[in-house]
Design an enzyme around this catalytic site. Structure first.
Site, PDB file in Angstrom:
ATOM      1  CG  ASP A  72       3.021  18.335  36.893  1.00  0.00           C
ATOM      2  OD1 ASP A  72       3.131  17.486  37.806  1.00  0.00           O
ATOM      3  OD2 ASP A  72       2.469  19.436  37.048  1.00  0.00           O
ATOM      4  CD  GLU A  89       2.820  19.210  43.066  1.00  0.00           C
ATOM      5  OE1 GLU A  89       2.742  19.528  44.272  1.00  0.00           O
ATOM      6  OE2 GLU A  89       3.681  19.705  42.295  1.00  0.00           O
TER       7      GLU A  89
END
Lengths: 358, 358
Positions: free
Chosen positions: B72, B130
């Protein structure tokens, strides 16, 4: 529409005007009732301007006093209608407005109707929007649009003063003291500069500051310099690049706004200081002949007023002005706002004895 | 659905994965593409769990390394699609994710497909979420639900480290330091107690604080103690009764969370301190035999990692872990995020040389 009975006692009249809500922005109904009760008094020349009502005697006396009071209150918080209570055997009237300042207003309304030929000409002024920002204050507005109505040798504002005479008022100034830094990730703080850390000396100077006591025309004004707000920070992992400390300086009426601003800039020398708001204080004006007569008549020892009040507007127009009203100012805006019945009666007696023909 | 071509160069593959937006909460499409490209690789045993993809070799080697990266990014801000740019004659790939951490991801994907018989068994892990709170972090979730998948002797996280090896990471702790006072009208400040003034020593201690440099297993960790937020104040005419200073302490991995909390309480002795958030650091673990081999193979001088990263999750599982990836961490999340092409290629070479059979 219920009528205001100006022949009632000032205590009953206080109860009546307190039980008619008139929170700022919602004063018109009370203003209408006041106008309806005052307009028929043949000895008074009545002017309605917005929600301000001005009522003047014209006895041909050589001197004139302006006696003023605001008709709005701060918001009601389950403290209307009023109640009669007793504390340590002393009777009180409890509820919103009893202190700030419908008891003072009631005394003024009663005496305005009763004193058909006062010893000194009187300009009574009842006004709206005192409890909100100055831009909407009815007295402020009228002083600009109709300064002629403010002609007078002395002014009395009916704000709560525990039935004592409180002379003048401190000025008030607000400033924002800013520190700057450089943002960085807090994991690598050494790349940035912490603006909150940079504000440490600002708080240290505030904590160490010893306010002055300043004697002005025989009264001692206690000053104060305080942080009222602090803010800074971007996120939990970012070194902040800005910190703002808002300070409020209450300064004796011997200082001008410019002098007060210089003082604040000196205290925070080396920092960015922005003056955001300021209002001059008012000198007590107790050396004016009418003021001396007034003090003698009401038999009160004059004290300094610390909080800023509309007396400063009269002072700015060159008219000496004092605060004189029933109620403890520390209970103003309080949910347990309450006034000793005896103070209402004492203020009524004081004003009457001064204004009645000898 | 476009396919990811794992035979492309790691630079082209970086470009491809950056041009497929995968902001946190919106990673599934990229996870699908990765799974589709990895699943056909006969040498890999592939597990999809939510949006985490785990791909393991089983060569029978005596040791195993976990090589992980998140898929991400933080939100796009007009910086996708990627562009090729040049700065001082050096070619860069510019755009969201080029640093954090799709260049590292691309290198991992390419090598996962290419290294069919690595010298050391590899568990590749690509995970979601994350860049948001730890509760949604895919690696965190999997470490709790499938700790068996984390078996290994060493771990490498592909977070940006300028192509250097950054060992371990500092811990992070947040606390709120509070001062209390007594409200009063600012015209009569002496009746109250100013909570903002009372915070002066808190800021003074922060300004005077000299963070430690702490050597841990040969690396020097630079600590930091910083205010990240300050707030206080009720209204412009009220003495404030509360001031809160939020501080962030970044502490060397030689200290436990409890030791870090004690340190913060000591620094602010005499004040109310509430620990609001804490995460332990990670020791560099560079004395592990695999770590020493890895350092020798990639030819990099190890450095300490200051920011907290998911290496701490491996450390908590007892697995020595380092950060190794292309890109300058100071450009992570930056609108001008960009990675030198040469660093992508260098990290690819480094990992390949270490993992290839000799």
């Amino acid at each position: 529409m219920p009528q205001l009975d100006l022949t009632a006692t000032s205590v009953d009249l206080t109860r009546a005007v307190c039980d008619i809500p008139s929170v700022s922005d919602d004063e018109s109904h009370l203003a209408d009732l006041i106008e309806a009760a005052i307009r028929p008094q043949a000895h008074l020349d009545v002017i309605r301007d917005g929600d301000v009502i001005v009522a003047r005697t014209h006895t041909g006396a050589s001197q004139r006093v302006v006696i003023a009071g605001h008709i709005d209150t701060v918001p009601i918080n389950d403290n209307v209608p009023t109640r009669d209570i007793e504390i340590d055997g002393e009777p009180y009237l409890w509820g919103r407005g009893t202190v700030d300042m419908k008891s003072g207003l009631a005394v003024q309304l009663k005496l305005a109707a009763e004193l058909v030929a006062p010893r000194i000409d009187v300009t009574w002024m009842w006004y709206d929007h005192e409890e909100v920002d100055a831009a909407r204050n009815g007295l402020n507005r009228l002083s600009q649009s109709r300064p002629d109505l403010f002609a007078g040798d002395f002014a009395i504002l009916g704000e709560a003063s525990n039935g004592q005479v409180e002379g003048g008022c401190n000025g008030t100034l607000r400033a924002v003291v800013r520190t700057h830094g450089v943002r960085a990730h807090s994991a690598r703080a050494w790349i940035g500069e912490n603006a909150i850390h940079a504000a440490a000396p600002v708080l240290a100077r505030l904590a160490e500051y010893r306010p002055r006591d300043v004697a002005v025309a025989g009264l001692v004004y206690r000053e104060g310099l305080n942080a009222v707000r602090i803010s800074g920070g971007v996120a939990g992992n970012v070194i902040p690049d800005l910190c703002e400390v808002e300070v409020n300086y209450r300064f004796a009426p011997s200082s001008s706004v410019d002098q007060a601003a210089d003082h604040v800039r000196n205290v925070f020398a080396g920092f960015e200081v922005e003056i955001t708001d300021a209002a001059a204080g008012a000198r007590p004006g107790l050396d004016a002949p009418l003021a001396r007569e007034f003090l003698a008549a009401v038999g009160a020892e004059p004290r300094p007023k610390y909080g800023w009040t509309d007396v400063a507007r009269f002072s700015a127009l060159g008219i000496p002005a004092v605060n004189y009203g029933p109620g403890d100012p520390q209970l103003a805006h309080h949910d347990e706002e309450r006034v000793p019945i005896a103070q209402i009666e004492a203020v009524e007696r004081g004003l009457r004895s001064w204004l009645s023909p000898s």
